[in-house]
Design a protein around this motif. Structure first.
Motif, PDB file in Angstrom:
ATOM      1  N   HIS A   3       0.815  -1.203   0.000  1.00  0.00           N
ATOM      2  CA  HIS A   3       0.000   0.000   0.000  1.00  0.00           C
ATOM      3  C   HIS A   3       0.857   1.265   0.000  1.00  0.00           C
ATOM      4  N   ARG A  19      -5.313   7.210   3.960  1.00  0.00           N
ATOM      5  CA  ARG A  19      -6.768   7.030   4.027  1.00  0.00           C
ATOM      6  C   ARG A  19      -7.264   6.978   5.472  1.00  0.00           C
ATOM      7  N   THR A  45      -9.579   1.234   4.171  1.00  0.00           N
ATOM      8  CA  THR A  45      -9.911  -0.012   3.484  1.00  0.00           C
ATOM      9  C   THR A  45      -9.059  -0.118   2.223  1.00  0.00           C
ATOM     10  N   GLU A  46      -9.219  -1.220   1.503  1.00  0.00           N
ATOM     11  CA  GLU A  46      -8.471  -1.427   0.265  1.00  0.00           C
ATOM     12  C   GLU A  46      -8.760  -0.327  -0.751  1.00  0.00           C
ATOM     13  N   GLU A  47     -10.009   0.164  -0.762  1.00  0.00           N
ATOM     14  CA  GLU A  47     -10.423   1.144  -1.769  1.00  0.00           C
ATOM     15  C   GLU A  47     -10.551   2.556  -1.221  1.00  0.00           C
ATOM     16  N   GLY A  48     -10.475   2.735   0.091  1.00  0.00           N
ATOM     17  CA  GLY A  48     -10.655   4.085   0.634  1.00  0.00           C
ATOM     18  C   GLY A  48     -10.759   4.076   2.144  1.00  0.00           C
ATOM     19  N   TYR A 165     -18.919   6.483   3.353  1.00  0.00           N
ATOM     20  CA  TYR A 165     -17.796   5.933   2.616  1.00  0.00           C
ATOM     21  C   TYR A 165     -17.110   7.035   1.814  1.00  0.00           C
ATOM     22  N   THR A 167     -13.012   7.973  -0.373  1.00  0.00           N
ATOM     23  CA  THR A 167     -11.706   7.509  -0.803  1.00  0.00           C
ATOM     24  C   THR A 167     -10.765   8.702  -0.865  1.00  0.00           C
ATOM     25  N   TYR A 178      -9.536   6.931 -10.492  1.00  0.00           N
ATOM     26  CA  TYR A 178     -10.295   5.984  -9.677  1.00  0.00           C
ATOM     27  C   TYR A 178     -11.800   6.193  -9.863  1.00  0.00           C
ATOM     28  N   ARG A 181     -12.936   4.786 -13.035  1.00  0.00           N
ATOM     29  CA  ARG A 181     -13.050   3.326 -12.931  1.00  0.00           C
ATOM     30  C   ARG A 181     -14.338   2.946 -12.210  1.00  0.00           C
ATOM     31  N   LEU A 182     -14.693   3.688 -11.158  1.00  0.00           N
ATOM     32  CA  LEU A 182     -15.941   3.414 -10.456  1.00  0.00           C
ATOM     33  C   LEU A 182     -17.141   3.576 -11.382  1.00  0.00           C
ATOM     34  N   ARG A 424     -10.373  -6.550 -11.485  1.00  0.00           N
ATOM     35  CA  ARG A 424     -10.955  -6.992 -10.218  1.00  0.00           C
ATOM     36  C   ARG A 424     -10.764  -8.494 -10.057  1.00  0.00           C
TER      37      ARG A 424
END
Length: 587
Positions: A3, A19, A45-48, A165, A167, A178, A181-182, A424
């Motif tokens: 990370h 984060r 978290t992994e994404e944010g 939530y 990021t 990012y 991509r979302l 993914r």
């Protein structure tokens, strides 16, 4: 996963620390704007990141915009983030004074020998172990994504909270990439495409977590299942069918009632006995194995089934086809001699490639999961099984990582996570060695000396489940399935009513030749028919007008808008059959 991101100037940015710091900035912003809100937890978290709050009303989209603006102001001040040790008494006094009951509960759960630390940034102080960045100014770019309900510590009987939530990235460019991509992920959502394309519906009021397969989706499913069966025929599997329910005693004998009760539906009473919807197929396959005495010459016995099972999932965890309550496992069980474990696993690994590579899953991560706590069986058996799995992976030349303690209670396993077109990872194939069930059901075979010997049982699935695999495929292909897999491979579009007889003749021939074909005889302009076919992502459109009817030709249009030229329709039929044959030979 690493990370840490290295910036062009050579400095390193720890994304998890970044984060985590952003989560604290989120909490600080919420407390500024909504002082009565109480804070829960806020991890990276992994994404944010996210943070949980108790507040008297739901946070609105407008609230999130205001909170995000306040976060940017806090970041712009470059406030120092300072670690401060506290005595347990001082920490209790602090969070009691500020009215933070969830922080007090966390504080009381920290072991007596552990150090208590808080982090200060401006007027905000949070109970936390860290790590964090030195100051808010290093956070970079942030974005709040959504909010949802949550329960304190994930327990439904605990207070209801709201989870926000977000990021964060070191630069705005990384954040923009990012978010793009979302958006691409949102456009590929199998629930959205499934509804638009008429692939499936999930029952809500009439049975949440259950799936209705509509004709277009069922056609694709049928192709997948036919490929699956053909591959298993080639690899020496025997196809079986098993019931959907059995007496509860069967699940008690197998151990599922003890280990998986929370994931099983409540038993039903039939004629004074308790029956249970099957959560697994394996006990039935064992009963089939026991139908006749087996010799070592009969082994291995490979039993395969596309068997629908039922598992209780909480309504909040249901998600389209990816998390359902009734699903079809592409299940198989291999009964073999202990000395044959490695070779049988090797054959399964070959079958995994044959089944999944044609669907475009060429990149994977493989994990060997070892003995967990609370497992059953002897050290000798665990060592034998783990060694056989490793041997099979090495013989196949498959790189893998050890996943310590993540095996199932009855044996070690191989897990394969495949990467889709967006990168993914999806858990699909799994191979598990089991010494436990053969013991519980007392299954044996006769060895060369006439002695009764316990076989080894191998559980394996290639797709995971048909429902989940289909959902993944929808997102992988964005609903535009390759020609060999598409629900309709050709649509025939007559320009005027006078061209319908010609269209019928072609359609009937294509059907007889095994091509999945539809016709559009609506009284619509040809441009509208083409657009509708493109929306349904049908690979080829065969347009028929006066010239085509006179010359026995067709004009081909592809779903991407490209013209395919004009050629005799029988020649086009030969070409499309060859393309389908090539695709099916891969699949």
């Amino acid at each position: 996963m690493n990370h840490t991101k290295r910036e062009p100037n050579g400095s390193a940015v720890d994304l998890m620390a970044l984060r985590h710091s952003a989560a604290h900035v989120l909490a600080q912003a919420v407390k500024r704007l909504f002082p009565s809100a109480q804070v829960g937890i806020g991890p990276a978290t992994e994404e944010g990141f996210y943070y949980d709050f108790r507040f008297e009303r739901p946070f609105s989209p407008e609230d999130l915009e205001k909170i995000e603006e306040e976060m940017r102001r806090i970041i712009a001040t470059d406030a120092p983030i300072v670690r401060r040790p506290l005595s347990r008494e001082a920490a209790h006094e602090l969070f009691e004074k500020t009215g933070e009951p969830f922080k007090l509960e966390i504080l009381h759960s920290i072991p007596a020998e552990a150090e208590i630390t808080v982090y200060d940034q401006g007027e905000f102080t949070d109970l936390c172990r860290g790590p964090h960045l030195p100051g808010t100014g290093q956070i970079g770019a942030v974005k709040l994504l959504s909010s949802s309900g949550a329960y304190w510590k994930g327990v439904e009987t605990n207070p209801s909270l709201q989870r926000i939530y977000g990021t964060a990235f070191p630069t705005q460019a990384e954040l923009d990439a990012y978010l793009a991509r979302l958006e691409e992920i949102r456009q590929r959502d199998h629930r959205k495409i499934g509804k638009e394309q008429g692939f499936f519906r999930t029952l809500d009021e009439n049975g949440a977590g259950m799936v209705l397969w509509l004709p277009r989706g069922a056609r694709i499913r049928r192709v997948i299942e036919e490929i699956w069966k053909t591959r298993h025929d080639r690899h020496g599997y025997q196809y079986v069918y098993t019931p959907h329910i059995a007496r509860l005693d069967l699940w008690k004998q197998s151990g599922h009632w003890d280990f998986y009760r929370e994931s099983m539906f409540s038993p039903m009473e039939i004629e004074g006995s308790e029956f249970e919807l099957k959560p697994m197929n394996c006990p039935f396959h064992i009963l089939i194995f026991k139908e006749a005495v087996k010799s070592y010459r009969d082994l291995p016995v490979r039993l395969a089934e596309l068997g629908t099972v039922y598992r209780y999932e909480r309504s909040g965890t249901l998600h389209g086809l990816l998390r359902v309550r009734g699903f079809t496992q592409d299940d198989a069980h291999i009964f073999c001699r202990p000395e044959d474990i490695a070779s049988e696993i090797g054959k399964v690994l070959t079958l995994v490639d044959e089944m999944l590579l044609p669907f475009g899953f060429t990149n994977r991560s493989v994990y060997l999961s070892t003995r967990p706590e609370g497992s059953v069986g002897s050290d000798e058996n665990w060592a034998l099984a783990t060694g056989a799995l490793e041997e099979a992976l090495k013989n196949a030349g498959i790189p893998y990582e050890i996943d310590p303690g993540e095996g199932v209670f009855y044996g070690p396993k191989i897990d394969m996570k495949f990467h889709d077109v967006l990168g993914r990872t999806w858990q699909l194939s799994t191979i598990q060695v089991d010494f436990n069930l053969p013991e519980k059901f007392d299954i044996t075979y006769r060895d060369s000396s006439g002695n009764d010997v316990r076989p080894i049982m191998i559980h394996r699935a290639l797709l995971g489940s048909v429902e989940r695999f289909f959902g993944i495929l929808v997102e992988h292909f964005k609903g535009a399935f390759p020609l060999w897999l598409a629900p309709e491979q050709v649509t025939i579009l007559p320009i005027a009513d006078r061209h319908i007889p010609y269209a019928r003749k072609i359609a009937e021939t294509l059907e007889q030749e095994g091509v999945r074909v539809v016709t559009d005889f609506r009284n619509e302009k040809i441009g509208a028919k083409i657009r509708d076919a493109q929306l349904m992502k049908i690979p080829q459109m065969w347009v028929l007008g006066d010239r085509e009817a006179q010359d026995e030709t067709i004009s081909i249009r592809h779903r991407d808008g490209q013209a395919g030229g004009t050629l005799p329709w029988r020649e086009a039929l030969v070409a499309i059959k060859e393309e389908i044959r090539t695709g099916l030979s891969l699949g």
